[in-house]
Design an enzyme around this catalytic site. Structure first.
Site, mmCIF file in Angstrom:
data_model
loop_
_atom_site.group_PDB
_atom_site.id
_atom_site.type_symbol
_atom_site.label_atom_id
_atom_site.label_comp_id
_atom_site.label_asym_id
_atom_site.label_seq_id
_atom_site.Cartn_x
_atom_site.Cartn_y
_atom_site.Cartn_z
ATOM 1 N N GLU A 1 0.872 -1.072 -0.361
ATOM 2 C CA GLU A 1 0.000 -0.488 0.050
ATOM 3 C C GLU A 1 0.831 1.179 0.403
ATOM 4 O OE1 GLU A 1 -3.120 -0.258 3.228
ATOM 5 O OE2 GLU A 1 -2.089 -2.019 3.599
ATOM 6 N N LYS B 1 2.414 4.697 1.535
ATOM 7 C CA LYS B 1 2.675 5.313 2.643
ATOM 8 C C LYS B 1 1.600 6.734 2.916
ATOM 9 C CE LYS B 1 5.205 5.386 7.118
ATOM 10 N NZ LYS B 1 6.230 6.962 7.167
ATOM 11 N N ASP C 1 1.713 10.539 3.407
ATOM 12 C CA ASP C 1 2.490 11.647 3.976
ATOM 13 C C ASP C 1 1.556 12.464 4.619
ATOM 14 O OD1 ASP C 1 4.916 12.606 5.468
ATOM 15 O OD2 ASP C 1 6.012 14.017 3.553
ATOM 16 N N GLU D 1 -4.910 8.016 7.243
ATOM 17 C CA GLU D 1 -3.946 8.864 7.873
ATOM 18 C C GLU D 1 -4.492 10.689 6.935
ATOM 19 O OE1 GLU D 1 -1.158 9.075 8.552
ATOM 20 O OE2 GLU D 1 0.457 9.811 8.076
ATOM 21 N N TYR E 1 -6.501 2.582 7.167
ATOM 22 C CA TYR E 1 -5.530 1.380 6.893
ATOM 23 C C TYR E 1 -5.450 0.885 7.907
ATOM 24 C CZ TYR E 1 -2.409 4.460 9.241
ATOM 25 O OH TYR E 1 -1.730 5.092 10.101
ATOM 26 N N LYS F 1 10.489 3.456 2.502
ATOM 27 C CA LYS F 1 10.779 5.031 1.979
ATOM 28 C C LYS F 1 11.775 5.453 1.120
ATOM 29 C CE LYS F 1 10.444 7.771 5.569
ATOM 30 N NZ LYS F 1 9.530 8.489 6.272
ATOM 31 N N CYS G 1 34.044 24.304 26.546
ATOM 32 C CA CYS G 1 32.437 23.982 27.275
ATOM 33 C C CYS G 1 32.473 25.570 26.739
ATOM 34 C CB CYS G 1 31.753 23.295 27.622
ATOM 35 S SG CYS G 1 29.931 24.298 28.132
ATOM 36 N N CYS H 1 29.580 27.738 29.666
ATOM 37 C CA CYS H 1 30.588 27.742 30.818
ATOM 38 C C CYS H 1 31.975 27.980 30.482
ATOM 39 C CB CYS H 1 30.311 26.968 31.409
ATOM 40 S SG CYS H 1 30.987 25.465 31.134
ATOM 41 N N CYS I 1 29.736 18.452 28.591
ATOM 42 C CA CYS I 1 30.357 19.207 29.691
ATOM 43 C C CYS I 1 29.834 18.745 30.585
ATOM 44 C CB CYS I 1 30.031 21.024 29.065
ATOM 45 S SG CYS I 1 29.809 22.367 30.942
ATOM 46 N N CYS J 1 26.306 25.289 34.438
ATOM 47 C CA CYS J 1 26.334 25.787 33.227
ATOM 48 C C CYS J 1 24.937 26.009 32.637
ATOM 49 C CB CYS J 1 26.729 23.993 32.268
ATOM 50 S SG CYS J 1 27.180 24.281 30.503
HETATM 51 ZN ZN ZN Z 1 29.150 23.980 30.489
#
Ligand code: ZN
Length: 647
Positions: free
Chosen positions: A104, A106, A108, A161, A210, A298, A388, A391, A404, A410
């Site tokens: 079938e 699919k 969207d 759908e 479906y 897909k 980081c 921080c 981090c 942070c």
């Molecule tokens: Zn950080």
């Protein structure tokens, strides 16, 4: 003409128009009869349950209400290539031998779950996380291809759908003022997940049915029979429905669909292949996430190239750094793309990405755009950060990931923990944008979710702009924070932000442990006994509660009065916590009646026998399930014993 005859005639014409695409009367003739019906309804004060006037769309809703599906809605496992498809077919055939498959389209759009009871439309919800969705009854009621009455009188949930046809989208954009709808998928999803049912009504959506979920008394045994049932209910079913008996058949049909794809009047993003026979589906069963008897092939998403300008490093709730690609703006699937995720540093190296060079970008419709790889050589090296960016703390490297470790101080980590705690599926504290949370952290020195509960209206007011001040936003936030003290245990566990614990696992943990304290004391062994919790997740949970700062926050929340306990919805009873299989026929009860009696007494009905089943109730002529139960040593009782238990 009686009112019943008028309604029946209008519904027949609408069915021809909206489901069969084959109208037999002019719009003017339809409208004339419709107007007569409206008048008659006004005069008599009677509106029949399936009257088309019920589809107009009521007043806008204030917010969406959560809806628990009667049965979980699974998503489908995906394959991206014919090689992967062949592997799947081989696996199925190894288990089942020669198998009949269905193929079938699919679609969207947005998946919805529609409930019928006593032959009447009883409600609709979005798929959500598969267990809980949003109630969109008023919205879906306006969609003319969803029948308000069906011949089947039992309870059933049917999935379809919600889509907007491309010709409808085109007509809508030509006749409506304001911003054009760019994409049919978003237009459909935005119409259904819209608080104003009139918006849903004016977008003229379709629903293609479906699948079936929960049902009582429905006797369809295959996808073919299901499609016939849906059509008999007056529903629109899949535009393509073909049977196939081997991998080569399936491949040929998919290739045919791929070639015809651009000529369809709707968006599809793939093809769904299912085992036709429902009994054979049960033999294959399910993984944690997917049915093993279906797969979605897909189609490749659309892709484009653009220049990678730079890489930003975002620090998330757990301290994980995520590289975000800054891109030269590019149009893709009707949207302008400026940023895309790069997952982690390992991903950057593997895809050989450089700054100031062209890269491939892909966008599958509801996923954030993704950088597929370098489209040319050259460019500047992307440097791996050592500190980081938020921080300045040194970073820790774990495999391909950077963290981090300065969790307590942070800023982005603090902000996103609070944002997560306040989010809808967590403590549901409304009225706080990410921006407001940032201001709370910067201006009010909020450091953890426990600090939220001492905030006053006077503290919060300066954070809002003038217009929001007038609308009492600060006051509403204080009320919402207070209200969140009554959060359910499942939501609270999710709100804590445990690594890899989503809403479904949070609910399972809540049901198993019953309180925050019990969960805190749980061992890895106890945790892995919960459905969907593996070794890694379990260790993450134990570690989380062992962190002094987390323990401190939970203690503080408890002092404030937040200590939810799990409330069992079903009345506890003789079958409490038991998985029960019914097989053979019972003299005194139908299958549906027996199921209901068991569920009312706390039991869970399973359709197939496995090791996790606790009890099999065997009626007359019980077959292979009974044999399997014997082989596995599952407890078996007959109808007489069942009746005894019910007493
Ligand atoms: Zn950080």
């Amino acid at each position: 003409m009686t009112m019943e005859e008028m309604v029946a005639q209008l519904n027949q014409w609408a069915y021809e128009y909206y489901v069969l695409d084959n109208p037999s009367v002019t719009d003017a003739r339809y409208d004339a009869l419709y107007d007569r019906l409206v008048l008659l309804e006004k005069q008599t004060g009677v509106v029949l349950p399936d009257s088309p006037t019920r589809r107009v769309g009521g007043e806008p809703l204030k917010s969406f209400v959560q809806h628990d599906h009667l049965k979980r809605l699974y998503s489908l496992d995906k394959v991206q290539s014919f090689g992967e498809l062949r592997e799947w077919v081989d696996k199925v055939e190894k288990e089942l031998g020669k198998t009949e498959f269905t193929v079938e389209l699919k679609y969207d759009g947005l998946t919805i779950n529609v409930t019928y009871r006593d032959g009447q439309f009883a409600g609709a919800a979005t798929r959500g996380n598969g267990v809980t969705g949003e109630d969109v009854t008023e919205q879906v009621k306006t969609i003319r291809s969803v029948p308000l009455t069906i011949p089947f009188k039992g309870v059933c949930e049917l999935q379809g759908e919600g889509i907007m046809r491309l010709s409808v989208l085109d007509r809508y954009n030509r006749t409506h003022k304001g911003d054009a709808l760019k994409n049919a998928r978003n237009a459909a999803a935005g119409a259904i997940r819209n608080l104003d049912p009139k918006v849903t009504a004016e977008r003229n959506l379709d629903v293609v049915f479906y699948s079936n979920g929960y049902e009582e008394g429905l006797t369809v045994a295959s996808q073919t029979e299901l499609v016939a049932f849906l059509q008999n209910c007056g529903m629109r079913t899949n535009y393509v429905f073909e049977k196939a008996y081997c991998y080569d058949d399936i491949k040929a049909i998919i290739e045919k669909i791929g070639a015809a794809r651009s000529s369809y009047d709707f968006l599809i993003d793939g093809v769904v292949v299912k085992v036709n026979d429902f009994a054979k589906r049960e033999e294959l069963g399910y993984t944690d996430k997917f049915p093993k008897w279906a797969v979605a092939y897909k189609f490749d998403a659309e892709q484009v190239t653009t220049e990678l300008l730079d890489v930003d490093w975002q620090v998330g709730r757990t301290g994980k750094l995520t590289p975000i690609a800054k891109l030269a703006p590019v149009e893709l699937c009707g949207a302008t793309i400026r940023r895309a995720t790069l997952n982690n540093f390992g991903d950057i190296t593997r895809k050989r990405l450089k700054k100031r060079a062209l890269v491939f970008i892909r966008r599958s419709n509801d996923v954030i755009p993704e950088v597929l790889g370098a489209a040319e050589d050259g460019g500047e090296e992307i440097v791996k950060p050592v500190l980081c960016p938020a921080c300045g703390a040194p970073l820790q490297e774990v495999g391909a990931l950077l963290y981090c470790v300065n969790a307590e101080h942070c800023r982005p980590q603090i902000v996103s923990r609070i944002v997560h705690y306040c989010s809808k599926n967590a403590c549901d504290i409304e009225g706080l944008s990410d921006k407001t949370v940032e201001l709370m952290v910067d201006e009010l020195n909020v450091r953890s979710v426990a600090d939220l509960y001492s905030l006053t209206e006077a503290d919060l007011t300066p954070l809002f702009v003038l217009g929001d001040k007038e609308s009492k936003k600060a006051q509403n936030v204080v009320i919402a924070i207070e209200k969140s003290k009554k959060v359910s245990l499942a939501q609270f566990i999710f709100a804590l932000g445990l690594d890899n614990v989503g809403t479904v696992t949070a609910r399972d943990l809540a049901a198993r442990f019953g309180s925050v304290d019990a969960l805190r004391q749980a061992t890895v062994d106890q945790l892995t006994a919960v459905n969907g919790v593996g070794e890694v997740v379990a260790q993450g949970i134990v570690q989380f509660f062992a962190e002094p700062q987390n323990a401190d926050i939970i203690d503080r929340l408890k002092d404030i009065g937040i200590d939810p306990v799990y409330r069992i919805k079903q009345s506890a009873g003789i079958f409490s916590g038991k998985k029960v299989v019914l097989t053979g026929s019972l003299a005194n009860y139908t299958r549906a009646q027996a199921s209901k009696l068991i569920e009312e007494r706390g039991g869970e009905i399973s359709s197939s026998v496995s090791r996790s089943v606790n009890l099999v109730i065997a009626g007359e002529d019980a077959g292979s399930k009974l044999e399997k139960a014997r082989a596995l040593g599952v407890e078996i009782i007959d109808e007489e014993q069942f009746v005894e238990l019910l007493k």
